[in-house]
Design a protein around this motif. Structure first.
Motif, PDB file in Angstrom:
ATOM      1  N   ARG A 293       3.358   6.226  29.372  1.00  0.00           N
ATOM      2  CA  ARG A 293       2.107   5.976  28.672  1.00  0.00           C
ATOM      3  C   ARG A 293       1.200   5.213  29.632  1.00  0.00           C
ATOM      4  O   ARG A 293       1.613   4.232  30.253  1.00  0.00           O
ATOM      5  CB  ARG A 293       2.332   5.164  27.396  1.00  0.00           C
ATOM      6  CG  ARG A 293       3.114   5.918  26.340  1.00  0.00           C
ATOM      7  CD  ARG A 293       3.482   5.032  25.159  1.00  0.00           C
ATOM      8  NE  ARG A 293       2.304   4.644  24.403  1.00  0.00           N
ATOM      9  CZ  ARG A 293       1.870   3.393  24.265  1.00  0.00           C
ATOM     10  NH1 ARG A 293       2.511   2.404  24.869  1.00  0.00           N
ATOM     11  NH2 ARG A 293       0.810   3.128  23.539  1.00  0.00           N
ATOM     12  N   LEU A 294      -0.017   5.727  29.776  1.00  0.00           N
ATOM     13  CA  LEU A 294      -0.931   5.177  30.762  1.00  0.00           C
ATOM     14  C   LEU A 294      -2.203   4.721  30.072  1.00  0.00           C
ATOM     15  O   LEU A 294      -2.807   5.469  29.305  1.00  0.00           O
ATOM     16  CB  LEU A 294      -1.265   6.250  31.804  1.00  0.00           C
ATOM     17  CG  LEU A 294      -1.960   5.801  33.087  1.00  0.00           C
ATOM     18  CD1 LEU A 294      -0.988   4.999  33.945  1.00  0.00           C
ATOM     19  CD2 LEU A 294      -2.464   7.017  33.850  1.00  0.00           C
ATOM     20  N   GLY A 295      -2.595   3.464  30.326  1.00  0.00           N
ATOM     21  CA  GLY A 295      -3.864   2.960  29.825  1.00  0.00           C
ATOM     22  C   GLY A 295      -4.949   3.150  30.869  1.00  0.00           C
ATOM     23  O   GLY A 295      -4.745   2.832  32.051  1.00  0.00           O
ATOM     24  N   ILE A 296      -6.094   3.702  30.466  1.00  0.00           N
ATOM     25  CA  ILE A 296      -7.224   3.904  31.375  1.00  0.00           C
ATOM     26  C   ILE A 296      -8.426   3.180  30.778  1.00  0.00           C
ATOM     27  O   ILE A 296      -8.904   3.540  29.695  1.00  0.00           O
ATOM     28  CB  ILE A 296      -7.529   5.402  31.570  1.00  0.00           C
ATOM     29  CG1 ILE A 296      -6.290   6.136  32.097  1.00  0.00           C
ATOM     30  CG2 ILE A 296      -8.700   5.585  32.531  1.00  0.00           C
ATOM     31  CD1 ILE A 296      -6.457   7.638  32.201  1.00  0.00           C
ATOM     32  N   PHE A 297      -8.903   2.152  31.465  1.00  0.00           N
ATOM     33  CA  PHE A 297      -9.955   1.285  30.942  1.00  0.00           C
ATOM     34  C   PHE A 297     -11.068   1.116  31.978  1.00  0.00           C
ATOM     35  O   PHE A 297     -10.826   1.215  33.182  1.00  0.00           O
ATOM     36  CB  PHE A 297      -9.401  -0.096  30.592  1.00  0.00           C
ATOM     37  CG  PHE A 297      -8.281  -0.067  29.588  1.00  0.00           C
ATOM     38  CD1 PHE A 297      -8.552  -0.123  28.229  1.00  0.00           C
ATOM     39  CD2 PHE A 297      -6.959   0.031  30.000  1.00  0.00           C
ATOM     40  CE1 PHE A 297      -7.527  -0.088  27.298  1.00  0.00           C
ATOM     41  CE2 PHE A 297      -5.921   0.064  29.076  1.00  0.00           C
ATOM     42  CZ  PHE A 297      -6.212   0.005  27.723  1.00  0.00           C
ATOM     43  N   VAL A 298     -12.271   0.848  31.480  1.00  0.00           N
ATOM     44  CA  VAL A 298     -13.396   0.498  32.353  1.00  0.00           C
ATOM     45  C   VAL A 298     -13.884  -0.885  31.950  1.00  0.00           C
ATOM     46  O   VAL A 298     -14.175  -1.131  30.772  1.00  0.00           O
ATOM     47  CB  VAL A 298     -14.541   1.524  32.228  1.00  0.00           C
ATOM     48  CG1 VAL A 298     -15.738   1.074  33.084  1.00  0.00           C
ATOM     49  CG2 VAL A 298     -14.080   2.912  32.653  1.00  0.00           C
ATOM     50  N   ILE A 299     -13.953  -1.794  32.924  1.00  0.00           N
ATOM     51  CA  ILE A 299     -14.471  -3.134  32.670  1.00  0.00           C
ATOM     52  C   ILE A 299     -15.696  -3.364  33.547  1.00  0.00           C
ATOM     53  O   ILE A 299     -15.902  -2.672  34.553  1.00  0.00           O
ATOM     54  CB  ILE A 299     -13.417  -4.223  32.963  1.00  0.00           C
ATOM     55  CG1 ILE A 299     -13.041  -4.252  34.446  1.00  0.00           C
ATOM     56  CG2 ILE A 299     -12.175  -4.016  32.102  1.00  0.00           C
ATOM     57  CD1 ILE A 299     -12.125  -5.409  34.827  1.00  0.00           C
ATOM     58  N   ASN A 300     -16.525  -4.324  33.142  1.00  0.00           N
ATOM     59  CA  ASN A 300     -17.707  -4.680  33.922  1.00  0.00           C
ATOM     60  C   ASN A 300     -17.518  -6.066  34.508  1.00  0.00           C
ATOM     61  O   ASN A 300     -17.171  -7.019  33.787  1.00  0.00           O
ATOM     62  CB  ASN A 300     -18.968  -4.638  33.052  1.00  0.00           C
ATOM     63  CG  ASN A 300     -20.229  -4.927  33.842  1.00  0.00           C
ATOM     64  OD1 ASN A 300     -20.720  -6.045  33.837  1.00  0.00           O
ATOM     65  ND2 ASN A 300     -20.733  -3.905  34.525  1.00  0.00           N
ATOM     66  N   VAL A 301     -17.745  -6.187  35.816  1.00  0.00           N
ATOM     67  CA  VAL A 301     -17.479  -7.432  36.535  1.00  0.00           C
ATOM     68  C   VAL A 301     -18.755  -7.901  37.237  1.00  0.00           C
ATOM     69  O   VAL A 301     -19.438  -7.117  37.901  1.00  0.00           O
ATOM     70  CB  VAL A 301     -16.360  -7.225  37.577  1.00  0.00           C
ATOM     71  CG1 VAL A 301     -16.079  -8.517  38.332  1.00  0.00           C
ATOM     72  CG2 VAL A 301     -15.091  -6.701  36.914  1.00  0.00           C
ATOM     73  N   ASP A 302     -19.076  -9.190  37.097  1.00  0.00           N
ATOM     74  CA  ASP A 302     -20.231  -9.763  37.793  1.00  0.00           C
ATOM     75  C   ASP A 302     -20.027  -9.725  39.304  1.00  0.00           C
ATOM     76  O   ASP A 302     -18.892  -9.734  39.798  1.00  0.00           O
ATOM     77  CB  ASP A 302     -20.437 -11.224  37.370  1.00  0.00           C
ATOM     78  CG  ASP A 302     -20.902 -11.337  35.929  1.00  0.00           C
ATOM     79  OD1 ASP A 302     -20.679 -12.409  35.332  1.00  0.00           O
ATOM     80  OD2 ASP A 302     -21.473 -10.350  35.407  1.00  0.00           O
ATOM     81  N   ASP A 303     -21.142  -9.745  40.028  1.00  0.00           N
ATOM     82  CA  ASP A 303     -21.065  -9.750  41.487  1.00  0.00           C
ATOM     83  C   ASP A 303     -20.214 -10.906  41.993  1.00  0.00           C
ATOM     84  O   ASP A 303     -19.419 -10.747  42.928  1.00  0.00           O
ATOM     85  CB  ASP A 303     -22.476  -9.867  42.084  1.00  0.00           C
ATOM     86  CG  ASP A 303     -23.314  -8.620  41.833  1.00  0.00           C
ATOM     87  OD1 ASP A 303     -22.732  -7.581  41.478  1.00  0.00           O
ATOM     88  OD2 ASP A 303     -24.547  -8.685  42.001  1.00  0.00           O
ATOM     89  N   SER A 304     -20.353 -12.060  41.369  1.00  0.00           N
ATOM     90  CA  SER A 304     -19.651 -13.252  41.845  1.00  0.00           C
ATOM     91  C   SER A 304     -18.142 -13.176  41.624  1.00  0.00           C
ATOM     92  O   SER A 304     -17.377 -13.901  42.269  1.00  0.00           O
ATOM     93  CB  SER A 304     -20.205 -14.496  41.142  1.00  0.00           C
ATOM     94  OG  SER A 304     -20.010 -14.405  39.742  1.00  0.00           O
ATOM     95  N   GLN A 305     -17.710 -12.325  40.691  1.00  0.00           N
ATOM     96  CA  GLN A 305     -16.291 -12.233  40.357  1.00  0.00           C
ATOM     97  C   GLN A 305     -15.596 -11.037  41.020  1.00  0.00           C
ATOM     98  O   GLN A 305     -14.373 -10.934  40.970  1.00  0.00           O
ATOM     99  CB  GLN A 305     -16.117 -12.106  38.828  1.00  0.00           C
ATOM    100  CG  GLN A 305     -16.792 -13.181  38.013  1.00  0.00           C
ATOM    101  CD  GLN A 305     -16.133 -14.533  38.206  1.00  0.00           C
ATOM    102  OE1 GLN A 305     -14.972 -14.610  38.606  1.00  0.00           O
ATOM    103  NE2 GLN A 305     -16.868 -15.598  37.932  1.00  0.00           N
TER     104      GLN A 305
END
Length: 338
Positions: A293-305
């Motif tokens: 079972r594979l989780g596929i996610f998209v997250i948003n990350v700030d430039d600083s992080q």
């Protein structure tokens, strides 16, 4: 091994109806390989080229080192002895028993009765129909009929099994049982299985490698998990999914990781705790691939992080990539029936 190089197929001599365009595909011995695409993509035509039912104008198609183009009638017959095939429609002889349906190829090749009897009983046991030997197809369910067709396809001990939309006429539960059977047959006897399908659940359930075909061309190929992780446009078109709207600020990171245990499912919670920052989850889905079972996610990350997030994901062994802006794809029109 099936080796296809620069293969072209047209329906007439004027190149007006090009069906297959510069196909390059290699299918290793013992693999379970999917030819995927919508109706009219050319996948069934390619399958028929493999077993010599359809010719091609140029390029090379070799099965176990033998070039298919130019084989004589006797050579083609011998080739087909080593290639089994099952279809969406089971193509059973309704007036014959299950036993006689399975025995038919061996009878045609004039095998001794004792050899036929031994092989048929072995195969009926393999597909779970030993008690149905004297039953006629009209008294079987759809799944049982497909099991008979699978047993018949294996009578000549082929090295390759071609499956042309073999589960399309079955309900979801029966489909899973047939896929489990094909997977078990592959495991037990090492037969190469080539699956033509438009059903992505079939691809995820049993196939290890795949190619996606559009308008007679191979647009994507590789390991099934990699294709679903990378989510190329041809896959999105096949699934009928539009391009996700992503935030314009920051970095949009697609992450794929296993979820086969409770610990594996804690990646985001642990990342929040360890890095002491919050990352909005833009989208997510969990899909099954064979036994994983594979989780596929998209997250948003700030430039600083971004730097520390990238280092963290790499350290944890997660597969990740940054999603870059894409040019709008205009090639989403429906395809013609094959």
């Amino acid at each position: 091994m099936i080796e296809i190089e620069h293969l072209y197929k047209v329906w007439d001599d004027n190149d007006k109806a090009v069906v297959l365009k510069d196909i390059n595909v290699t299918i290793q011995d013992g693999d379970i390989y999917a030819l995927v695409g919508r109706s009219g993509a050319g996948k069934s035509t390619l399958l028929r080229c493999i077993n010599g039912l359809t010719d091609y104008q140029s390029g090379s198609l070799r099965v176990d080192g033998r070039e298919i183009k130019g084989l004589g009638e006797k050579e083609i017959r011998n080739l087909r002895r080593h290639i089994g095939m099952i279809f969406q429609q089971f193509s059973l002889l309704e007036r014959e028993t299950v036993y006689d349906n399975v025995a038919l190829p061996m009878k045609c090749w004039k095998y001794p009765k004792a050899s036929i009897d031994k092989k048929v009983l072995e195969l009926l046991d393999l597909v779970g129909l030993s008690e149905k030997a004297q039953v006629r197809p009209r008294n079987l369910s759809g799944g049982q009929k497909q099991r008979v067709a699978i047993a018949r396809a294996l009578t000549m001990e082929p090295s390759i099994l071609l499956c042309d939309e073999a589960t399309s006429a079955l309900d979801p539960k029966t489909t899973l049982s047939i896929l489990d059977l094909l997977k078990e047959i592959n495991r037990k006897i090492g037969i190469t299985i080539v699956v033509v399908t438009h059903q992505m659940e079939v691809v995820r359930k049993i196939c290890r490698r795949a190619c996606i075909m559009e308008h007679g061309e191979v647009t994507v190929q590789g390991p099934v998990k990699d294709i679903f992780i990378e989510q190329p446009r041809s896959l999105m078109r096949l699934l009928g999914e539009g391009k996700a709207k992503l935030p314009e600020q920051g970095h949009n990171i697609r992450i794929a990781h296993l979820l086969n245990s409770l610990d594996e499912g804690k990646l985001f919670g642990q990342m929040y705790a360890d890095l002491q920052c919050v990352f909005p989850i833009i989208s997510g889905k969990i899909q099954s691939f064979e036994d994983d079972r594979l989780g596929i996610f998209v997250i948003n990350v700030d430039d600083s992080q971004m730097g520390k997030v990238a280092a963290y994901l790499t350290e944890k062994g997660a597969s990740w990539t940054e999603l870059l802006p894409e040019v709008e794809d205009q090639n989403d029109e429906p395809e013609e029936d094959e």
